[in-house]
Design a protein around this motif. Structure first.
Motif, PDB file in Angstrom:
ATOM      1  N   THR A  30      23.000  15.725 -51.795  1.00 17.90           N
ATOM      2  CA  THR A  30      24.005  15.074 -52.245  1.00 17.90           C
ATOM      3  C   THR A  30      24.552  15.457 -53.912  1.00 17.90           C
ATOM      4  O   THR A  30      25.047  15.757 -54.349  1.00 17.90           O
ATOM      5  N   PHE A  31      23.404  14.622 -54.454  1.00 20.59           N
ATOM      6  CA  PHE A  31      23.204  15.090 -55.739  1.00 20.59           C
ATOM      7  C   PHE A  31      23.458  16.266 -56.460  1.00 20.59           C
ATOM      8  O   PHE A  31      23.888  16.444 -57.404  1.00 20.59           O
ATOM      9  N   ARG A  32      22.907  17.049 -55.736  1.00 22.25           N
ATOM     10  CA  ARG A  32      22.520  17.994 -55.340  1.00 22.25           C
ATOM     11  C   ARG A  32      24.661  19.112 -55.854  1.00 22.25           C
ATOM     12  O   ARG A  32      24.194  20.066 -56.841  1.00 22.25           O
ATOM     13  N   LYS A  33      24.701  18.811 -54.905  1.00 21.96           N
ATOM     14  CA  LYS A  33      25.789  19.267 -55.384  1.00 21.96           C
ATOM     15  C   LYS A  33      26.546  18.362 -55.989  1.00 21.96           C
ATOM     16  O   LYS A  33      27.956  19.554 -56.693  1.00 21.96           O
ATOM     17  N   MET A  34      26.429  17.676 -56.159  1.00 28.82           N
ATOM     18  CA  MET A  34      27.753  16.635 -57.081  1.00 28.82           C
ATOM     19  C   MET A  34      27.015  17.188 -58.534  1.00 28.82           C
ATOM     20  O   MET A  34      28.084  17.501 -59.578  1.00 28.82           O
ATOM     21  N   ILE A  35      26.272  17.623 -59.444  1.00 30.71           N
ATOM     22  CA  ILE A  35      26.037  18.097 -60.323  1.00 30.71           C
ATOM     23  C   ILE A  35      27.038  19.724 -60.748  1.00 30.71           C
ATOM     24  O   ILE A  35      26.955  19.669 -61.336  1.00 30.71           O
ATOM     25  N   THR A  36      26.787  20.513 -59.316  1.00 29.78           N
ATOM     26  CA  THR A  36      27.558  21.771 -59.647  1.00 29.78           C
ATOM     27  C   THR A  36      29.713  21.421 -59.490  1.00 29.78           C
ATOM     28  O   THR A  36      29.975  22.070 -59.791  1.00 29.78           O
ATOM     29  N   MET A  37      29.793  19.972 -59.444  1.00 28.82           N
ATOM     30  CA  MET A  37      31.281  19.594 -58.952  1.00 28.82           C
ATOM     31  C   MET A  37      31.810  19.946 -60.704  1.00 28.82           C
ATOM     32  O   MET A  37      30.906  20.022 -61.698  1.00 28.82           O
ATOM     33  N   LYS A  38      33.095  19.851 -60.865  1.00 28.84           N
ATOM     34  CA  LYS A  38      33.500  19.837 -62.207  1.00 28.84           C
ATOM     35  C   LYS A  38      33.553  18.177 -62.439  1.00 28.84           C
ATOM     36  O   LYS A  38      34.041  17.522 -61.432  1.00 28.84           O
ATOM     37  N   GLY A  39      34.380  17.618 -64.105  1.00 28.49           N
ATOM     38  CA  GLY A  39      34.591  16.560 -63.631  1.00 28.49           C
ATOM     39  C   GLY A  39      35.661  16.042 -63.038  1.00 28.49           C
ATOM     40  O   GLY A  39      35.375  14.364 -62.808  1.00 28.49           O
ATOM     41  N   GLY A  40      36.232  16.566 -63.149  1.00 27.06           N
ATOM     42  CA  GLY A  40      38.331  16.602 -62.769  1.00 27.06           C
ATOM     43  C   GLY A  40      37.363  15.430 -60.493  1.00 27.06           C
ATOM     44  O   GLY A  40      37.876  14.791 -60.185  1.00 27.06           O
ATOM     45  N   GLN A  41      36.599  16.699 -60.292  1.00 30.41           N
ATOM     46  CA  GLN A  41      36.560  16.292 -58.996  1.00 30.41           C
ATOM     47  C   GLN A  41      35.529  15.082 -58.451  1.00 30.41           C
ATOM     48  O   GLN A  41      36.254  14.364 -57.844  1.00 30.41           O
ATOM     49  N   ILE A  42      35.190  14.906 -59.298  1.00 27.21           N
ATOM     50  CA  ILE A  42      33.577  13.617 -59.468  1.00 27.21           C
ATOM     51  C   ILE A  42      34.291  12.426 -60.002  1.00 27.21           C
ATOM     52  O   ILE A  42      34.943  11.311 -59.381  1.00 27.21           O
ATOM     53  N   ARG A  43      35.637  12.900 -60.861  1.00 22.52           N
ATOM     54  CA  ARG A  43      37.259  11.565 -60.767  1.00 22.52           C
ATOM     55  C   ARG A  43      37.681  11.153 -59.894  1.00 22.52           C
ATOM     56  O   ARG A  43      37.762  10.164 -59.903  1.00 22.52           O
ATOM     57  N   PHE A  44      37.541  12.060 -58.767  1.00 18.74           N
ATOM     58  CA  PHE A  44      38.810  12.038 -57.926  1.00 18.74           C
ATOM     59  C   PHE A  44      37.830  11.184 -57.042  1.00 18.74           C
ATOM     60  O   PHE A  44      38.231  10.028 -56.241  1.00 18.74           O
ATOM     61  N   MET A  45      36.847  11.774 -56.965  1.00 16.68           N
ATOM     62  CA  MET A  45      35.223  11.187 -55.668  1.00 16.68           C
ATOM     63  C   MET A  45      35.532   9.313 -56.427  1.00 16.68           C
ATOM     64  O   MET A  45      35.630   8.056 -55.642  1.00 16.68           O
TER      65      MET A  45
END
Length: 61
Positions: A30-45
């Protein structure tokens, strides 16, 4: 007020610890996938998680 805050924080830590305790590989992936996400996607989550937490908090009152 303090006891409620400490109880809530303790419960959060318990729930946060369940995934790495019982599913360490899934947690790592899960954390490996989160590293590849854009900042906006992480903020939305984060917004979704925050909103759900508020809803549960108000429903539990």
């Amino acid at each position: 007020m303090k006891s409620w805050l400490f109880s809530s924080f303790g419960l959060m830590l318990i729930l946060e610890g369940l995934m790495p305790l019982f599913f360490p590989e899934g947690w790592r992936n899960t954390f490996r996938k989160m590293i590849t996400m854009k900042g906006g996607q992480i903020r939305f989550m984060g917004l979704i998680s925050f909103s759900l937490g508020l809803i549960f908090l108000f429903l539990g009152r």
